[in-house]
Design a protein around this motif. Structure first.
Motif, PDB file in Angstrom:
ATOM      1  N   ARG A   3     -43.640 -27.355  -9.798  1.00  0.00           N
ATOM      2  CA  ARG A   3     -43.392 -27.588 -11.225  1.00  0.00           C
ATOM      3  C   ARG A   3     -44.107 -26.552 -12.089  1.00  0.00           C
ATOM      4  NH1 ARG A   3     -44.027 -33.058  -9.712  1.00  0.00           N
ATOM      5  NH2 ARG A   3     -46.200 -33.022 -10.422  1.00  0.00           N
TER       6      ARG A   3
ATOM      7  N   LYS B 171     -42.222 -23.274 -11.832  1.00  0.00           N
ATOM      8  CA  LYS B 171     -40.957 -23.340 -12.542  1.00  0.00           C
ATOM      9  C   LYS B 171     -41.172 -23.339 -14.041  1.00  0.00           C
ATOM     10  CE  LYS B 171     -36.689 -26.017 -12.839  1.00  0.00           C
ATOM     11  NZ  LYS B 171     -35.949 -27.215 -12.309  1.00  0.00           N
ATOM     12  N   ARG B 172     -42.187 -24.079 -14.517  1.00  0.00           N
ATOM     13  CA  ARG B 172     -42.457 -24.165 -15.947  1.00  0.00           C
ATOM     14  C   ARG B 172     -42.827 -22.794 -16.529  1.00  0.00           C
ATOM     15  NH1 ARG B 172     -45.590 -28.105 -15.596  1.00  0.00           N
ATOM     16  NH2 ARG B 172     -47.591 -27.003 -15.518  1.00  0.00           N
ATOM     17  N   ASN B 173     -43.523 -21.989 -15.744  1.00  0.00           N
ATOM     18  CA  ASN B 173     -43.968 -20.674 -16.224  1.00  0.00           C
ATOM     19  C   ASN B 173     -43.074 -19.521 -15.744  1.00  0.00           C
ATOM     20  OD1 ASN B 173     -46.785 -21.133 -17.570  1.00  0.00           O
ATOM     21  ND2 ASN B 173     -46.816 -22.393 -15.704  1.00  0.00           N
TER      22      ASN B 173
END
Length: 235
Positions: free
Chosen positions: A8, A11-13
């Motif tokens: 996560r 993916k978020r960054n």
């Protein structure tokens, strides 16, 4: 931290730590000045001189494939054998004339100071009545050295030669590298040669055909500093 937490966060960054690509960066403190000097020669070469881009392509391998490469057939790609026998290597020294695309070349087993000096004598014979501007990189044999080889060479030829050096770690500035790419794709890649001599003749024949039928200058555009350029060639 759990595996899903790591996923996560990545993916978020928008991070992809598994992905890498080649990065060519020059830390030359005079990068701007050197690039502008060379590009100015490419875009507006002196009318009383010829500009020659010089470099070496070393380690040309004479690889004999176990089976001859197979040409492409309808619905089937071309194929080449992954097993091969080595038959030695050759070194190519070449000069690319930026105004015409003509190439002067020398192929031999070594790339030493004496080899380079002999090539430069060949270049002097090819351009006997002109001032010659050489663009090349910072290899040790391109420098004067204790023997002052290029000062003595230039004196011998009436001081017709001048030398311009690319920034450190910036070989892409040298136009002959574009030609080497063409030669590699069309003469060396996926090839099969039974000896180093056969390889040498194939390279020289390719260059001869290029000079007779295909030679053309490469068109560059320069958008200022930082350097942005476009290379176009009708290979």
């Amino acid at each position: 931290m759990s595996r899903s937490s790591v996923q996560r966060a990545l993916k978020r960054n928008d991070l992809h730590p598994q992905s890498y690509e080649m990065w060519l960066h020059s830390k030359d403190p005079n990068f701007r000045e050197k690039v502008n000097d060379i590009v100015s020669l490419y875009l507006d070469p002196p009318k009383d001189a010829v500009v020659i881009s010089v470099d070496e392509k070393t380690g040309l391998q004479a690889l004999e494939r176990k089976m001859e490469p197979q040409p492409a057939l309808p619905g089937q790609p071309g194929r080449y054998e992954h097993e091969y026998t080595r038959h030695g290597t050759e070194s190519l020294i070449a000069g690319f004339e930026i105004n015409t695309g003509k190439v002067v070349a020398q192929v031999r087993p070594t790339r030493k100071a004496d080899d380079m000096l002999e090539f430069m004598e060949k270049l002097a014979q090819a351009y006997p009545d002109q001032n010659v501007i050489i663009v090349w990189d910072n290899l040790n044999i391109h420098k004067d050295g204790p023997s002052e080889r290029w000062s003595r060479f230039n004196e011998k030829h009436g001081y017709r030669f001048s030398f311009h050096y690319t920034p450190i770690h910036a070989s892409w500035v040298n136009q002959v590298e574009i030609y080497f790419s063409i030669l590699h794709k069309r003469c060396l890649k996926r090839s099969s040669y039974r000896s180093a001599e056969e390889l040498k003749q194939a390279v020289l024949n390719f260059i001869k055909q290029w000079n007779q039928e295909e030679a053309h200058p490469f068109n560059w555009t320069f958008g200022g500093y930082p350097m942005q350029h476009e290379r176009k060639e009708a290979a």
